[in-house]
Each structure stands twice: as C-alpha cells, then as structure tokens.
Design a protein around this motif. Structure first.
Motif, PDB file in Angstrom:
ATOM      1  N   ARG A 145       0.834  -1.195   0.000  1.00 56.14           N
ATOM      2  CA  ARG A 145       0.000   0.000   0.000  1.00 56.14           C
ATOM      3  C   ARG A 145       0.874   1.252   0.000  1.00 56.14           C
ATOM      4  O   ARG A 145       1.857   1.342   0.719  1.00 56.14           O
ATOM      5  CB  ARG A 145      -0.899   0.002   1.225  1.00 56.14           C
ATOM      6  CG  ARG A 145      -1.835   1.159   1.270  1.00 56.14           C
ATOM      7  CD  ARG A 145      -2.760   1.058   2.445  1.00 56.14           C
ATOM      8  NE  ARG A 145      -3.618   2.230   2.440  1.00 56.14           N
ATOM      9  CZ  ARG A 145      -4.293   2.653   3.474  1.00 56.14           C
ATOM     10  NH1 ARG A 145      -4.269   1.975   4.590  1.00 56.14           N
ATOM     11  NH2 ARG A 145      -5.028   3.717   3.389  1.00 56.14           N
ATOM     12  N   LYS A 146       0.504   2.212  -0.798  1.00 53.93           N
ATOM     13  CA  LYS A 146       1.226   3.482  -0.916  1.00 53.93           C
ATOM     14  C   LYS A 146       0.285   4.638  -0.619  1.00 53.93           C
ATOM     15  O   LYS A 146      -0.899   4.592  -0.947  1.00 53.93           O
ATOM     16  CB  LYS A 146       1.797   3.663  -2.327  1.00 53.93           C
ATOM     17  CG  LYS A 146       2.635   2.510  -2.819  1.00 53.93           C
ATOM     18  CD  LYS A 146       3.923   2.412  -2.069  1.00 53.93           C
ATOM     19  CE  LYS A 146       4.774   1.287  -2.663  1.00 53.93           C
ATOM     20  NZ  LYS A 146       5.762   0.787  -1.786  1.00 53.93           N
ATOM     21  N   HIS A 188       0.993   7.822  -1.745  1.00 59.21           N
ATOM     22  CA  HIS A 188       0.981   8.685  -2.922  1.00 59.21           C
ATOM     23  C   HIS A 188       1.940   8.102  -3.969  1.00 59.21           C
ATOM     24  O   HIS A 188       2.714   7.198  -3.688  1.00 59.21           O
ATOM     25  CB  HIS A 188       1.349  10.128  -2.576  1.00 59.21           C
ATOM     26  CG  HIS A 188       2.571  10.269  -1.718  1.00 59.21           C
ATOM     27  ND1 HIS A 188       3.837  10.239  -2.224  1.00 59.21           N
ATOM     28  CD2 HIS A 188       2.698  10.399  -0.378  1.00 59.21           C
ATOM     29  CE1 HIS A 188       4.705  10.374  -1.239  1.00 59.21           C
ATOM     30  NE2 HIS A 188       4.044  10.466  -0.104  1.00 59.21           N
ATOM     31  N   THR A 189       1.900   8.641  -5.156  1.00 64.07           N
ATOM     32  CA  THR A 189       2.613   8.051  -6.291  1.00 64.07           C
ATOM     33  C   THR A 189       4.127   8.180  -6.215  1.00 64.07           C
ATOM     34  O   THR A 189       4.831   7.452  -6.910  1.00 64.07           O
ATOM     35  CB  THR A 189       2.132   8.663  -7.620  1.00 64.07           C
ATOM     36  OG1 THR A 189       2.325  10.072  -7.575  1.00 64.07           O
ATOM     37  CG2 THR A 189       0.675   8.339  -7.859  1.00 64.07           C
ATOM     38  N   SER A 190       4.661   9.057  -5.399  1.00 64.09           N
ATOM     39  CA  SER A 190       6.114   9.214  -5.335  1.00 64.09           C
ATOM     40  C   SER A 190       6.769   8.173  -4.432  1.00 64.09           C
ATOM     41  O   SER A 190       7.987   8.126  -4.356  1.00 64.09           O
ATOM     42  CB  SER A 190       6.481  10.618  -4.837  1.00 64.09           C
ATOM     43  OG  SER A 190       6.061  10.798  -3.505  1.00 64.09           O
ATOM     44  N   GLN A 191       5.983   7.354  -3.787  1.00 59.32           N
ATOM     45  CA  GLN A 191       6.567   6.302  -2.934  1.00 59.32           C
ATOM     46  C   GLN A 191       6.984   5.121  -3.731  1.00 59.32           C
ATOM     47  O   GLN A 191       6.396   4.705  -4.652  1.00 59.32           O
ATOM     48  CB  GLN A 191       5.574   5.869  -1.871  1.00 59.32           C
ATOM     49  CG  GLN A 191       5.350   6.928  -0.818  1.00 59.32           C
ATOM     50  CD  GLN A 191       4.426   6.432   0.288  1.00 59.32           C
ATOM     51  OE1 GLN A 191       3.397   5.818   0.009  1.00 59.32           O
ATOM     52  NE2 GLN A 191       4.797   6.699   1.502  1.00 59.32           N
TER      53      GLN A 191
END
Length: 49
Positions: free
Chosen positions: A43-44, A46-49
């Motif tokens: 699970r993230k 946001h997209t920058s992870q």
C-alpha cells in the motif's frame, strides 16, 4: 481483492512476486489473510513512494 488476471498470477508465482500460495494437485489456492497481508505491505500513500 487484487483484481489480476489468471495469467498475471501465474507469472507472479514463477517469479516469486505475488502472495504466498498452496499447490494442491493441479489447483493453486491462496489464503485470504495472506493475500490481504501481501496487498497491505504494498500500500502506498501517494505516487512518489
């Protein structure tokens, strides 16, 4: 839960990427708790992870 095709799950099993599974004869089975745990680990926020 993970909404992937059968073929994708097959590829994941070969590469060791997907959730843990059980092979019973020709059948492949997943424990729901293990699939949920596997998905939760990825699970993230946001997209920058």
């Amino acid at each position: 839960m993970i909404c992937q095709s059968v073929r994708t799950l097959q590829k994941w099993r070969v590469t060791g990427y997907g959730p843990a599974f059980y092979k019973l004869g020709h059948s492949v089975r997943y424990l729901q708790s293990e699939v949920i745990a596997w998905a939760t680990e990825r699970r993230k926020a946001h997209t920058s992870q």
